[in-house]
Write a protein that holds these residues in place. Structure first.
Motif, mmCIF file in Angstrom:
data_model
loop_
_atom_site.group_PDB
_atom_site.id
_atom_site.type_symbol
_atom_site.label_atom_id
_atom_site.label_comp_id
_atom_site.label_asym_id
_atom_site.label_seq_id
_atom_site.Cartn_x
_atom_site.Cartn_y
_atom_site.Cartn_z
ATOM 1 N N ARG A 139 0.828 -1.222 0.000
ATOM 2 C CA ARG A 139 0.000 0.000 0.000
ATOM 3 C C ARG A 139 0.854 1.260 0.000
ATOM 4 N N SER A 140 2.174 1.099 0.015
ATOM 5 C CA SER A 140 3.102 2.234 0.113
ATOM 6 C C SER A 140 2.801 3.078 1.349
ATOM 7 N N VAL A 141 2.541 2.392 2.447
ATOM 8 C CA VAL A 141 2.210 3.047 3.716
ATOM 9 C C VAL A 141 3.328 2.790 4.713
ATOM 10 N N ARG A 142 3.764 3.857 5.379
ATOM 11 C CA ARG A 142 4.774 3.717 6.424
ATOM 12 C C ARG A 142 4.087 3.581 7.775
ATOM 13 N N PRO A 143 4.532 2.659 8.589
ATOM 14 C CA PRO A 143 3.955 2.540 9.931
ATOM 15 C C PRO A 143 4.411 3.672 10.836
ATOM 16 N N LEU A 144 3.701 3.829 11.951
ATOM 17 C CA LEU A 144 4.152 4.707 13.022
ATOM 18 C C LEU A 144 5.086 3.902 13.918
ATOM 19 N N PHE A 145 6.089 4.560 14.471
ATOM 20 C CA PHE A 145 7.045 3.843 15.307
ATOM 21 C C PHE A 145 7.034 4.409 16.719
ATOM 22 N N ALA A 146 6.915 3.512 17.678
ATOM 23 C CA ALA A 146 6.827 3.896 19.080
ATOM 24 C C ALA A 146 8.204 3.894 19.728
ATOM 25 N N ILE A 147 8.523 4.986 20.392
ATOM 26 C CA ILE A 147 9.691 5.079 21.261
ATOM 27 C C ILE A 147 9.228 5.745 22.547
ATOM 28 N N ALA A 148 10.076 5.765 23.533
ATOM 29 C CA ALA A 148 9.692 6.326 24.823
ATOM 30 C C ALA A 148 9.287 7.791 24.690
#
Length: 361
Positions: A139-148
């Protein structure tokens, strides 16, 4: 506390809902965050072999493609991610979020190395992450990335904050991933679940003056980092999803005193596999010393009614290669549903679906 026979009553537009589902091995959290919008944290398979979240939406008469705005994979262990690929496939309008470690070269190399192996020899958590990655790339979609201490999502008055993982725990995880990554020509083995779990994504969800703390499976060192951080949002939660199925290794007294209101609502999913189970009797006593408003979704017992069928030596050998212990289990599902109007000063309305119950029962 009341009991539900079926989950077919829609929340009000201005009503916050947290529903925790757990069949005994697995966990999924659904959140109504206002105006018909929903979020999903983790995934498990229900008794009908479908993702439990999709069955819940069907009971409510909702199309998840229309209403789900966010999906979070708190970590990649099998009991928190089974069915996640199907959720991402169906919920086409949802953002997907996972720990920042899962985008690193070391972890991607691990996924690529296991993708060419027979799927039966790969941990289901790794398979699910690989499927999610493939779907998002298509889908050419970037995920969100969780950090502190990152606000990962905001919709109207609702905010999702990731309180973990911290950089040093991500670095330690990636070094270990690189060490255990299968090399070309290496003897087959099951991809392990690394412990202690320090890269699990702990979430703080805020709507107005109401907050809930979703502890994932984060273990002790990670909680000490959260407690010592000056950058995390300061607010006390009235509801907590107890981390790591109530295990002692995920407990910190200071979480209860510094991050939670007195006598909060505490929910957990039990876990049993390979002859081990959580929470233990000692765990239950410890939890009840902090709150009497504690609930568990279900129980899972080793079944002694039907003897295991005899298997060929080849099958037994393959099973031993794929798992540490072999057992026959009986799975049951339960649900804890909490609802509260955004502006209301009243307590949460608590409902359960059997076999969910209060922990002290």
């Amino acid at each position: 506390m009341g009991r539900l026979t079926v989950a077919n009553e829609l929340p009000k537009q201005d009503e916050f809902e947290i529903t925790l589902m757990g069949p005994g091995y697995g966990e999924c959290i659904l959140l109504h965050i206002g105006n018909g919008s929903w979020a999903i944290v983790d995934s498990c398979i229900g008794v009908d072999s479908r993702p439990a979240a999709l069955a819940y939406f069907q009971d409510l008469g909702l199309n998840p493609a229309d209403v789900v705005r966010l999906i979070v994979a708190s970590h990649w262990h099998d009991d928190h991610i089974r069915g996640m690929g199907e959720l991402v496939d169906v919920c086409v309008n949802a953002h997907f979020c996972c720990a920042s470690a899962l985008r690193a070269e070391e972890f991607l190399a691990m996924m690529d190395s296991v993708a060419s192996r027979p799927m039966s020899k790969v941990a289901s958590g790794m398979k699910e992450i690989y499927r999610v990655r493939s779907l998002l790339e298509s889908r050419s979609v970037r995920p969100l990335f969780a950090i502190a201490n990152r606000r990962i999502f905001k919709l109207d008055c609702c905010e999702f904050w990731s309180l973990s993982p911290f950089d040093k725990h991500v670095d330690s995880f990636l070094r270990e991933i690189d060490r255990i990554r299968p090399q070309e020509g290496e003897t087959k083995r099951r991809t392990p679940s690394l412990t202690p779990n320090e890269i699990a994504v702990v979430l703080l969800v805020k709507i107005g003056n109401t907050a809930i703390l979703l502890g994932s499976d984060l273990e002790g060192p990670g909680w000490l980092e959260i407690l010592s951080s000056d950058e995390r949002p300061y607010c006390k939660a009235s509801v907590v999803k107890i981390p790591h199925h109530g295990s002692r290794n995920a407990h910190q007294d200071r979480v209860w005193s510094e991050m939670l209101h007195d006598n909060p609502i505490a929910t957990l999913t039990p876990w049993k596999k390979g002859g081990r189970s959580l929470p233990t009797e000692t765990d239950v006593k410890r939890i009840l010393s902090f709150t009497r408003k504690a609930y568990t979704t279900s129980s899972l017992r080793v079944s002694g009614r039907n003897p295991a069928r005899r298997r060929t030596k080849t099958v037994e050998k393959s099973m031993r290669e794929a798992s540490k212990r072999i057992g026959s289990i009986t799975r049951s599902s339960g649900m804890i549903r909490l609802r509260k109007e955004f502006a209301s000063q009243l307590d949460w309305d608590i409902r359960t679906v059997a076999p969910a119950r209060q922990l002290e029962d």
